[in-house]
Design a protein around this motif. Structure first.
Motif, PDB file in Angstrom:
ATOM      1  N   VAL A 391      28.016  41.229  58.733  1.00 40.27           N
ATOM      2  CA  VAL A 391      28.115  42.375  57.821  1.00 40.27           C
ATOM      3  C   VAL A 391      29.252  43.311  58.177  1.00 40.27           C
ATOM      4  N   GLY A 392      29.783  43.976  57.196  1.00 41.67           N
ATOM      5  CA  GLY A 392      30.690  45.094  57.417  1.00 41.67           C
ATOM      6  C   GLY A 392      32.112  44.831  57.010  1.00 41.67           C
ATOM      7  N   GLU A 393      32.529  43.585  57.011  1.00 39.94           N
ATOM      8  CA  GLU A 393      33.910  43.230  56.697  1.00 39.94           C
ATOM      9  C   GLU A 393      33.942  41.730  56.458  1.00 39.94           C
ATOM     10  N   PRO A 394      35.029  41.256  55.906  1.00 40.37           N
ATOM     11  CA  PRO A 394      35.108  39.815  55.701  1.00 40.37           C
ATOM     12  C   PRO A 394      35.077  39.112  57.052  1.00 40.37           C
ATOM     13  N   ILE A 395      34.375  37.977  57.113  1.00 40.54           N
ATOM     14  CA  ILE A 395      34.405  37.187  58.347  1.00 40.54           C
ATOM     15  C   ILE A 395      35.385  36.035  58.114  1.00 40.54           C
ATOM     16  N   VAL A 415      24.203  34.148  57.153  1.00 37.92           N
ATOM     17  CA  VAL A 415      24.218  34.920  55.916  1.00 37.92           C
ATOM     18  C   VAL A 415      25.312  35.983  56.014  1.00 37.92           C
ATOM     19  N   ASP A 416      26.362  35.790  55.229  1.00 39.05           N
ATOM     20  CA  ASP A 416      27.485  36.731  55.189  1.00 39.05           C
ATOM     21  C   ASP A 416      27.163  37.726  54.079  1.00 39.05           C
ATOM     22  N   THR A 417      26.652  38.880  54.481  1.00 39.57           N
ATOM     23  CA  THR A 417      26.079  39.826  53.529  1.00 39.57           C
ATOM     24  C   THR A 417      27.089  40.871  53.100  1.00 39.57           C
ATOM     25  N   PHE A 418      27.427  40.857  51.827  1.00 43.73           N
ATOM     26  CA  PHE A 418      28.304  41.904  51.308  1.00 43.73           C
ATOM     27  C   PHE A 418      27.462  43.018  50.706  1.00 43.73           C
ATOM     28  N   TRP A 419      27.717  44.232  51.160  1.00 44.74           N
ATOM     29  CA  TRP A 419      27.078  45.407  50.549  1.00 44.74           C
ATOM     30  C   TRP A 419      27.780  46.662  51.046  1.00 44.74           C
ATOM     31  N   GLN A 420      27.287  47.817  50.682  1.00 46.00           N
ATOM     32  CA  GLN A 420      27.956  49.083  50.992  1.00 46.00           C
ATOM     33  C   GLN A 420      26.919  50.180  51.240  1.00 46.00           C
ATOM     34  N   THR A 421      27.368  51.273  51.834  1.00 46.17           N
ATOM     35  CA  THR A 421      26.506  52.441  51.999  1.00 46.17           C
ATOM     36  C   THR A 421      25.866  52.790  50.647  1.00 46.17           C
ATOM     37  N   GLU A 422      26.675  52.714  49.612  1.00 42.46           N
ATOM     38  CA  GLU A 422      26.227  53.116  48.281  1.00 42.46           C
ATOM     39  C   GLU A 422      25.212  52.167  47.665  1.00 42.46           C
ATOM     40  N   GLY A 506      34.737  49.235  44.562  1.00 44.90           N
ATOM     41  CA  GLY A 506      35.903  49.640  45.346  1.00 44.90           C
ATOM     42  C   GLY A 506      36.519  48.479  46.097  1.00 44.90           C
ATOM     43  N   ASP A 507      35.992  47.272  45.869  1.00 48.92           N
ATOM     44  CA  ASP A 507      36.535  46.071  46.504  1.00 48.92           C
ATOM     45  C   ASP A 507      37.118  45.141  45.448  1.00 48.92           C
ATOM     46  N   GLY A 508      38.075  44.344  45.885  1.00 50.84           N
ATOM     47  CA  GLY A 508      38.562  43.254  45.056  1.00 50.84           C
ATOM     48  C   GLY A 508      37.761  42.008  45.395  1.00 50.84           C
ATOM     49  N   GLY A 522      38.966  42.538  49.827  1.00 52.67           N
ATOM     50  CA  GLY A 522      39.297  43.796  50.500  1.00 52.67           C
ATOM     51  C   GLY A 522      39.306  44.980  49.544  1.00 52.67           C
ATOM     52  N   ARG A 523      39.376  46.153  50.112  1.00 53.76           N
ATOM     53  CA  ARG A 523      39.298  47.381  49.321  1.00 53.76           C
ATOM     54  C   ARG A 523      40.486  47.495  48.374  1.00 53.76           C
ATOM     55  N   ILE A 524      40.207  48.039  47.208  1.00 62.98           N
ATOM     56  CA  ILE A 524      41.292  48.276  46.263  1.00 62.98           C
ATOM     57  C   ILE A 524      41.666  49.755  46.231  1.00 62.98           C
ATOM     58  N   LEU A 528      40.029  52.156  54.604  1.00 63.78           N
ATOM     59  CA  LEU A 528      40.285  51.124  55.611  1.00 63.78           C
ATOM     60  C   LEU A 528      38.966  50.691  56.232  1.00 63.78           C
ATOM     61  N   ASN A 529      38.984  49.502  56.783  1.00 59.72           N
ATOM     62  CA  ASN A 529      37.810  48.987  57.459  1.00 59.72           C
ATOM     63  C   ASN A 529      38.242  48.561  58.861  1.00 59.72           C
ATOM     64  N   VAL A 530      37.956  49.421  59.824  1.00 59.25           N
ATOM     65  CA  VAL A 530      38.391  49.166  61.197  1.00 59.25           C
ATOM     66  C   VAL A 530      37.147  48.871  62.020  1.00 59.25           C
ATOM     67  N   HIS A 533      34.013  49.828  60.550  1.00 56.78           N
ATOM     68  CA  HIS A 533      33.828  51.247  60.260  1.00 56.78           C
ATOM     69  C   HIS A 533      34.743  51.644  59.109  1.00 56.78           C
ATOM     70  N   ARG A 534      34.144  52.337  58.167  1.00 56.96           N
ATOM     71  CA  ARG A 534      34.863  52.685  56.962  1.00 56.96           C
ATOM     72  C   ARG A 534      35.572  54.021  57.143  1.00 56.96           C
ATOM     73  N   MET A 535      36.850  54.043  56.795  1.00 50.67           N
ATOM     74  CA  MET A 535      37.619  55.266  56.995  1.00 50.67           C
ATOM     75  C   MET A 535      38.628  55.478  55.883  1.00 50.67           C
TER      76      MET A 535
HETATM   77  C1  7RM Z   1      27.296  47.588  54.995  1.00 49.23           C
HETATM   78  C2  7RM Z   1      28.622  48.302  55.080  1.00 49.23           C
HETATM   79  C3  7RM Z   1      31.351  48.898  52.825  1.00 49.23           C
HETATM   80  C4  7RM Z   1      32.610  48.095  52.721  1.00 49.23           C
HETATM   81  C5  7RM Z   1      32.649  47.235  51.490  1.00 49.23           C
HETATM   82  C6  7RM Z   1      33.600  46.132  51.912  1.00 49.23           C
HETATM   83  C7  7RM Z   1      33.251  45.928  53.372  1.00 49.23           C
HETATM   84  C8  7RM Z   1      30.955  45.010  53.925  1.00 49.23           C
HETATM   85  C9  7RM Z   1      31.281  42.869  53.786  1.00 49.23           C
HETATM   86  C10 7RM Z   1      32.492  43.527  53.452  1.00 49.23           C
HETATM   87  C11 7RM Z   1      33.522  41.503  53.084  1.00 49.23           C
HETATM   88  C12 7RM Z   1      31.267  41.428  53.761  1.00 49.23           C
HETATM   89  N1  7RM Z   1      28.703  49.490  54.437  1.00 49.23           N
HETATM   90  N2  7RM Z   1      32.244  44.866  53.564  1.00 49.23           N
HETATM   91  N3  7RM Z   1      30.362  43.818  54.078  1.00 49.23           N
HETATM   92  N4  7RM Z   1      33.605  42.847  53.105  1.00 49.23           N
HETATM   93  N5  7RM Z   1      32.417  40.797  53.399  1.00 49.23           N
HETATM   94  N6  7RM Z   1      30.171  40.723  54.076  1.00 49.23           N
HETATM   95  O1  7RM Z   1      29.512  47.810  55.694  1.00 49.23           O
HETATM   96  O2  7RM Z   1      29.820  51.413  53.360  1.00 49.23           O
HETATM   97  O3  7RM Z   1      30.271  51.002  55.692  1.00 49.23           O
HETATM   98  O4  7RM Z   1      31.282  49.585  54.064  1.00 49.23           O
HETATM   99  O5  7RM Z   1      32.716  47.178  53.806  1.00 49.23           O
HETATM  100  O6  7RM Z   1      34.908  46.577  51.810  1.00 49.23           O
HETATM  101  O7  7RM Z   1      33.095  47.983  50.379  1.00 49.23           O
HETATM  102  S1  7RM Z   1      30.017  50.450  54.397  1.00 49.23           S
END
Ligand code: 7RM
Length: 656
Positions: A391-395, A415-422, A506-508, A522-524, A528-530, A533-535
């Motif tokens: 979780v959190g970024e592309p693997i 399980v490569d889970t895509f989701w967001q705080t929102e 907010g992602d492509g 990735g984000r459009i 940034l995702n470091v 961590h979202r910044m």
């Molecule tokens: C859970 C979390 C959200 C942003 C999201 C994406 C990126 C999260 C994946 C991912 C590719 C994934 N919440 N992101 N999971 N990108 N594959 N499985 O991370 O609000 O902190 O970030 O993270 O860009 O919009 S978050």
């Protein structure tokens, strides 16, 4: 990736048979059910997974879109659902949390223990004047107290806002002010990687910065016992606040839409947004995704390595696993202490069956394992594992393969889970007993989630063509609003470009031409995702220019990084002549320290480059897309004809 090299990993026979969602037909049946009767589907699950004090009669209320309401006339309590009902169902003596401290000390609490602890804390909060609807800021490290504090807020209907322990006093202050919190829960210190770091002192500093008049009390958990300043009349030791409190506390039955929590996250503009989540819809998706994505069964030992300061810790530590009556690990420390084998050792020691972590952690542990056998997963017994998550970024596929082979022994679905705080919970993810896996793809939407890839006008693009990721229908755990800024909520997530009809993630994304599998590109926006961590780049830019004695102008972009996914790269114009050599190094350090103070150490730029100017158009706009090439040390191939000062690109290119 061409279709020919797409390697599918089929679910193993055992999981495909025994999983809650067993096989692709079962997945498709759920998708079809949701399509045929959207409200019926979610209504059924809300009744099956949650215990309601007062049943709801309406599932979805779209009358004030995009301010959707779910289960609005139903009443429930999140902490009742996570604690009491497990005790009532005979799980009182079952271990809820296995806590492992930074130094390795293990503490276990049962559901009965956790319920009592939560109730006493809830009563203590009430005694300090906290009531339903009040906000409580929690600034604490990973701990049983942290989970109990969140549960205690939920129990009395107070809305919690957890601030990650790595944020600075300034960031903490901003969040306290925005929430208008009445009370803060913190600890004297936090211990990470063998080091003792302050928490209470940072709270003191935050409050001294002003704007926090709403705060009446600060409850302080003793972690280090090393002694901290206490302000008479305001600060109370948790032990003293708990003394004499009853271990029973009747839950406050709240409306399903009652705000369970606010969690701040970075957006593309200035200040972080307070994402507001509901009680009913949020808890439903937390429980449901934990059940289906992780196939969480009664005898599983679940470990989500996220911090409760992030949404992943909220949904997959505090709420989801407990709502299902599961057993989970809560870990105080870091993956590399005392060595980079810590995760593997903990999986072995606690016989973890379902493990959920971030690609950045995996990548850094791969590096460590490659140079030191002792911390390689093969030096540990990881045979208890059955499901892995990311979780959190592309693997990246290479990290995926390593995770699959060396951690999962080639037998555990990832399980490569895509989701967001929102989104509150998983949106696009494989289900371990159903979905054939492709490394690097988060595969297909969770049943009931209607994700799509569209163009700028909101029209769906054909599979195989990249576009903008949207969600076509509201879902139960979606963000309700941005705290105190409903207009910003509408503009950010239901933009006019899509006639207010589509949720903009907010992602492509791109869907595979043949399978329809989603890959996140990735984000459009300027987020940034470091290291997961979202910044916001704007946030970091404002922090830089707030160093007014030094900085005239700054632009921040991301560049790819092997370990952290993305790295922060800052281009800075100083108020003094462009520095070089040791002077440049010293100023860069000063700027990094300044950012650590303004936002937190996680926002420190990896690269800082000084220039006499920044690349600008004739109308004065900074051309960030050119800076992205410079940051990558790439030749600028884009059109630079609108650039006022082309020579600056060479200077910035060399300034490293
Ligand atoms: C859970 C979390 C959200 C942003 C999201 C994406 C990126 C999260 C994946 C991912 C590719 C994934 N919440 N992101 N999971 N990108 N594959 N499985 O991370 O609000 O902190 O970030 O993270 O860009 O919009 S978050």
């Amino acid at each position: 990736m061409s279709e020919a090299d797409t390697k599918l990993y089929q679910p193993d026979a055992e999981t495909a048979k025994s999983a809650y969602v067993a096989g692709m037909e079962a997945y498709q049946a759920l998708v079809a059910e949701a399509e045929a009767d959207y409200e019926g589907y979610w209504g059924r699950l809300a009744k099956e997974l949650l215990s309601w004090k007062q049943p709801f009669t309406q599932v979805l209320d779209s009358s004030n879109a995009p301010f959707f309401k779910w289960f609005a006339d139903g009443k429930l309590n999140a902490s009742y659902n996570c604690l009491d009902r497990n005790v009532e169902n005979g799980k009182g003596d079952k271990t809820a949390i296995i806590f492992e401290a930074d130094g390795g000390e293990v503490t276990k609490v049962t559901y009965k223990d956790l319920l009592e602890r939560t109730c006493r804390l809830a009563n203590a909060l009430k005694a300090q004047g906290v009531k339903k609807g009040d906000r409580v800021v929690i600034y604490i490290a990973m701990s049983i107290d942290g989970v109990a504090a969140m549960q205690a807020c939920a129990r009395i209907g107070a809305t919690h806002s957890v601030v990650f322990g790595g944020f600075s006093a300034q960031s903490l202050r901003d969040r306290i002010e925005d929430t208008g919190a009445k009370l803060i829960i913190t600890a004297d210190h936090q211990v990470r990687g063998g080091k003792q770091l302050p928490l209470k002192a940072i709270v003191d500093e935050a409050l001294s910065l002003g704007g926090c008049d709403s705060v009446q009390k600060v409850l302080v958990v003793k972690r280090s016992g090393a002694g901290v300043a206490m302000t008479e009349g305001r600060d109370v030791w948790m032990d003293e606040a708990l003394a004499g409190q009853d271990a029973v506390c009747e839950p406050e039955w709240v409306e399903a839409e009652h705000p369970l929590f606010l969690l701040y996250t970075s957006g593309s503009t200035g200040k972080p947004k307070g994402v507001q989540h509901s009680t009913g819809g949020y808890l439903l998706h937390a429980a449901l995704t934990t059940k289906w994505t992780f196939d969480l069964k009664d005898d599983d030992v679940f470990w989500c390595t996220a911090d409760i300061g992030w949404v992943t810790g909220h949904t997959y530590i505090t709420y989801g696993p407990l709502a299902l009556g599961g057993t989970e690990i809560v870990f105080e420390g870091v993956p590399t202490y005392p060595d980079a084998g810590r995760f593997w050792k903990m999986i072995q020691d606690h016989k973890v069956t379902v493990f959920y972590t971030a690609p950045t952690a995996i990548r850094s542990l791969i590096k460590a394992a490659e140079s030191n056998e002792a911390v390689h997963p093969k030096s540990y017994d990881l045979s208890s594992l059955r499901i892995l998550g990311s979780v959190g970024e592309p693997i990246n596929p290479a990290a995926w393969e390593w995770y699959h082979q060396h951690v999962g022994g080639g037998r555990c679905p990832i399980v490569d889970t895509f989701w967001q705080t929102e989104t509150g919970g998983h949106m696009i993810t494989p289900l371990p007993g159903a979905t054939p896996l492709v490394p690097g793809s988060c595969t297909l939407p969770f049943p009931g989630i209607q994700a799509a890839v569209v163009d700028e006008t909101g029209k769906e693009v054909p599979w195989g063509q990249g576009g903008i990721l949207v969600v076509k229908k509201p879902w139960p755990s979606m963000i309700r609003t941005i705290w105190g800024d409903p207009e910003r909520f509408k503009k950010s997530y239901y933009p006019e470009d899509f006639k207010g009809q589509l949720y903009l993630a907010g992602d492509g994304a791109i869907r595979d031409a043949k399978t329809g599998y989603f890959t996140i590109t990735g984000r459009i926006d300027d987020v940034l995702n470091v290291s997961g961590h979202r910044m916001g780049t704007m946030e970091i830019e404002s922090a830089l220019v707030s160093c007014t004695e030094l900085v005239a102008e700054a632009a921040v972009v991301g560049r790819p990084d092997d370990t952290t996914g993305e790295a922060i790269c800052a281009f800075v114009v100083l108020k003094r002549p462009r520095p070089s050599g040791d002077e440049a190094k010293a100023i860069a350090k000063q700027l990094r320290d300044h950012i650590a103070k303004e936002i937190g150490p996680i926002a420190k730029p990896k690269d800082i480059r000084f220039g006499d100017n920044l690349p600008k158009t004739r109308s004065g706009k900074i051309m960030r897309r050119l800076l992205r090439s410079v940051a990558k040390n790439e030749a600028v191939t884009q059109d630079t004809s609108t650039l006022e000062n082309p020579a600056i690109l060479d200077q910035l290119g060399q300034a490293y």
